[in-house]
Design a protein around this motif. Sequence first.
Motif, mmCIF file in Angstrom:
data_model
loop_
_atom_site.group_PDB
_atom_site.id
_atom_site.type_symbol
_atom_site.label_atom_id
_atom_site.label_comp_id
_atom_site.label_asym_id
_atom_site.label_seq_id
_atom_site.Cartn_x
_atom_site.Cartn_y
_atom_site.Cartn_z
ATOM 1 N N PHE A 1 0.808 -1.129 0.084
ATOM 2 C CA PHE A 1 0.043 -0.265 -0.045
ATOM 3 C C PHE A 1 0.665 1.354 0.153
ATOM 4 C CE2 PHE A 1 -2.608 -3.200 1.954
ATOM 5 C CZ PHE A 1 -3.931 -2.890 1.328
ATOM 6 N N THR A 2 0.406 2.333 -0.697
ATOM 7 C CA THR A 2 1.063 3.620 -0.657
ATOM 8 C C THR A 2 0.072 4.498 -0.251
ATOM 9 O OG1 THR A 2 0.702 4.110 -3.038
ATOM 10 C CG2 THR A 2 2.875 2.867 -2.522
ATOM 11 N N MET A 3 0.408 5.820 0.075
ATOM 12 C CA MET A 3 -0.267 6.897 0.468
ATOM 13 C C MET A 3 -1.437 7.276 -0.857
ATOM 14 S SD MET A 3 -1.045 8.294 3.151
ATOM 15 C CE MET A 3 -1.758 9.879 2.788
ATOM 16 N N PRO A 4 -2.697 7.085 -0.802
ATOM 17 C CA PRO A 4 -3.508 7.700 -1.753
ATOM 18 C C PRO A 4 -3.090 8.884 -2.310
ATOM 19 C CG PRO A 4 -4.872 6.817 0.208
ATOM 20 C CD PRO A 4 -3.477 7.056 0.712
ATOM 21 N N THR B 1 -14.156 3.826 6.238
ATOM 22 C CA THR B 1 -15.476 3.276 6.802
ATOM 23 C C THR B 1 -15.449 2.696 8.180
ATOM 24 O OG1 THR B 1 -15.310 1.116 5.576
ATOM 25 C CG2 THR B 1 -16.431 2.931 4.635
ATOM 26 N N VAL B 2 -14.147 2.486 8.721
ATOM 27 C CA VAL B 2 -13.971 2.012 10.090
ATOM 28 C C VAL B 2 -14.078 3.238 11.101
ATOM 29 C CG1 VAL B 2 -12.470 1.035 11.820
ATOM 30 C CG2 VAL B 2 -12.888 -0.015 9.485
ATOM 31 N N SER B 3 -13.091 4.363 10.608
ATOM 32 C CA SER B 3 -13.062 5.359 11.578
ATOM 33 C C SER B 3 -13.945 6.628 11.135
ATOM 34 C CB SER B 3 -11.582 6.057 11.654
ATOM 35 O OG SER B 3 -11.276 6.299 10.245
ATOM 36 N N GLY B 4 -14.332 6.687 9.867
ATOM 37 C CA GLY B 4 -15.037 7.701 9.376
ATOM 38 C C GLY B 4 -14.244 9.089 8.952
ATOM 39 N N ARG B 5 -12.909 8.847 8.986
ATOM 40 C CA ARG B 5 -11.700 9.989 8.773
ATOM 41 C C ARG B 5 -10.851 9.578 7.616
ATOM 42 N NH1 ARG B 5 -11.249 8.906 14.283
ATOM 43 N NH2 ARG B 5 -9.159 7.717 13.675
ATOM 44 N N VAL B 6 -10.197 10.370 6.932
ATOM 45 C CA VAL B 6 -9.302 10.387 5.767
ATOM 46 C C VAL B 6 -8.081 9.698 6.365
ATOM 47 C CG1 VAL B 6 -8.039 11.575 4.226
ATOM 48 C CG2 VAL B 6 -10.341 12.245 4.478
ATOM 49 N N TYR B 7 -7.687 8.785 5.570
ATOM 50 C CA TYR B 7 -6.424 8.144 5.958
ATOM 51 C C TYR B 7 -5.168 9.122 5.797
ATOM 52 C CZ TYR B 7 -8.690 3.569 5.625
ATOM 53 O OH TYR B 7 -9.366 2.199 5.584
ATOM 54 N N GLU B 8 -4.437 8.961 6.602
ATOM 55 C CA GLU B 8 -3.138 9.773 6.884
ATOM 56 C C GLU B 8 -1.979 8.918 6.507
ATOM 57 O OE1 GLU B 8 -3.374 11.849 10.712
ATOM 58 O OE2 GLU B 8 -4.888 13.077 10.117
ATOM 59 N N SER B 9 -1.935 7.526 6.435
ATOM 60 C CA SER B 9 -0.860 6.872 6.149
ATOM 61 C C SER B 9 -1.108 5.345 5.666
ATOM 62 C CB SER B 9 0.112 6.652 7.470
ATOM 63 O OG SER B 9 -0.419 5.581 8.398
ATOM 64 N N ALA B 10 -0.079 4.816 4.855
ATOM 65 C CA ALA B 10 -0.362 3.540 4.451
ATOM 66 C C ALA B 10 -0.556 2.499 5.579
ATOM 67 C CB ALA B 10 0.903 3.124 3.430
ATOM 68 N N GLN B 11 0.030 2.583 6.833
ATOM 69 C CA GLN B 11 0.055 1.851 7.807
ATOM 70 C C GLN B 11 -1.397 1.727 8.516
ATOM 71 O OE1 GLN B 11 2.061 -0.783 9.008
ATOM 72 N NE2 GLN B 11 0.408 -1.366 10.036
ATOM 73 N N GLU B 12 -1.824 3.030 8.284
ATOM 74 C CA GLU B 12 -3.438 3.263 8.974
ATOM 75 C C GLU B 12 -4.300 2.584 7.746
ATOM 76 O OE1 GLU B 12 -6.591 7.149 9.914
ATOM 77 O OE2 GLU B 12 -4.623 7.309 9.419
ATOM 78 N N ILE B 13 -3.935 2.570 6.742
ATOM 79 C CA ILE B 13 -5.057 1.663 5.730
ATOM 80 C C ILE B 13 -4.953 0.064 6.161
ATOM 81 C CG2 ILE B 13 -5.155 0.849 3.364
ATOM 82 C CD1 ILE B 13 -4.186 3.678 2.429
ATOM 83 N N ARG B 14 -3.681 -0.249 6.551
ATOM 84 C CA ARG B 14 -3.560 -1.852 6.993
ATOM 85 C C ARG B 14 -4.190 -2.031 8.258
ATOM 86 N NH1 ARG B 14 0.628 -4.344 4.277
ATOM 87 N NH2 ARG B 14 2.037 -3.223 2.946
ATOM 88 N N ASP B 15 -4.159 -1.110 9.281
ATOM 89 C CA ASP B 15 -4.577 -1.223 10.154
ATOM 90 C C ASP B 15 -6.388 -1.266 10.206
ATOM 91 O OD1 ASP B 15 -2.113 -1.388 11.152
ATOM 92 O OD2 ASP B 15 -2.238 0.642 12.348
#
Length: 415
Positions: free
Chosen positions: A221-224, A231-245
């Motif tokens: 994964f890379t930063m978008p 849809t888990v947090s309702g917030r914009v992703y800030e890192s590739a690791q956050e996407i994985r988590d």
Amino acid sequence: MTTLALLFPGQGSQFAGMGRHWFESQSSVRERFEQASEIVGYSLADLCFTGPPAELTRTRHAQVALLTLSFGMYEVITRDRKLPVSYLAGHSLGEISALLAAGAMRFEDAVRLVKTRGEAMEACTADGGTGMIAALRLPVADIEKCVEEFNADGHLVQVANYNSERQAVLSGTVEDLRGMTTLIEDRGGKVAKLNVAGAFHSSYMADAVPAYVAQIEKTEFTMPAVPVCSTVSGRVYESAQEIRDALSVQLTSPVRWDAVVSELTAGGVTLWIEVGPKNVLTKIVTGSVTDAVTHSLDEDTDGAYAALDRAVEERRNRPGLVGLCLGAAAATRNRNFDDDGYAAGVIAPYRRLQQLAPADDEELTGEQKRDALDLLRTIMRTKGVPDAEQQDRIASILLRTGDTDLSEPAGVTVT
């Protein structure tokens, strides 16, 4: 001023024959179907267009088919136009489509991930004893109270999707959902059985998690390139690791679509285009957001294209950020008559702004735009402009360019 969000549907939007027009009229869609078919080991075209509807509804099949079609449609609308997309979002499975569209992963990796996802989830539904229902026409708080009351008698029904203020989706055993249906209808609500094969986004999916997480760990994964809302947090992703988590807990966590819509609304979204089959998300947004302009690309193709073309034209005619910074810098009255300070704090940063100016604003990175704003701040500060006036001028520029999401200054200085 138009702020555009593209939405990608999840499982339940599939239907026999979906995507036939796009497949037959667009060679790029056919190529994606062929690529995905090679990976999964069966023909997606046969599955969608000639196979038994029950086969397409199977979780292992529906998810790959929806991802492939949705992304294929996205590529069609972005092939000949540079869309001014501010946000991408997807419901459950659709979130992977959104991440793919944002460039956060490769197509082949996305297909493999969704293949694993669908197979693992389907394995949890092998006994056919679980399902999902949509609870409608009651406030979500009342639906939660009904669930709490029902579960007090030893049942296990869980809220799987928070779709809007008056729509939630519940997961549980078929028997428990029958009892839940009676309770909700007795309280004045309405219930609809969903076209899915199991109790998704609940603890009933726990056995699917290990295989899915293992595939997530294999996926790069890379930063978008465009903000994607989780849809888990309702917030914009800030890192590739956050996407994985987030993806790792997605199968057993509720879909917070209500939070996604709130986040995008707060971000100023005015135009919502659903990219994929049917119009499920279009209907939810229309019922949730006052004065929202919504179109389903699949069911309102002409309307969606017209809205997208208007957004492109509007963006083309919108003043560029660097040009506005140069204009503001030149128009600012000077209150500093220190020649050395003026040379360092006005002339040098103005020249650096000019170096940015020849570039098309559409191609500037967020970092370059922040540099331009910081250079303008340096000029205004050197000229003796009060802080409040500086903030007002910057806010005006961001409003005119539609770059209101840019972060606070990074502290660029010119020496």
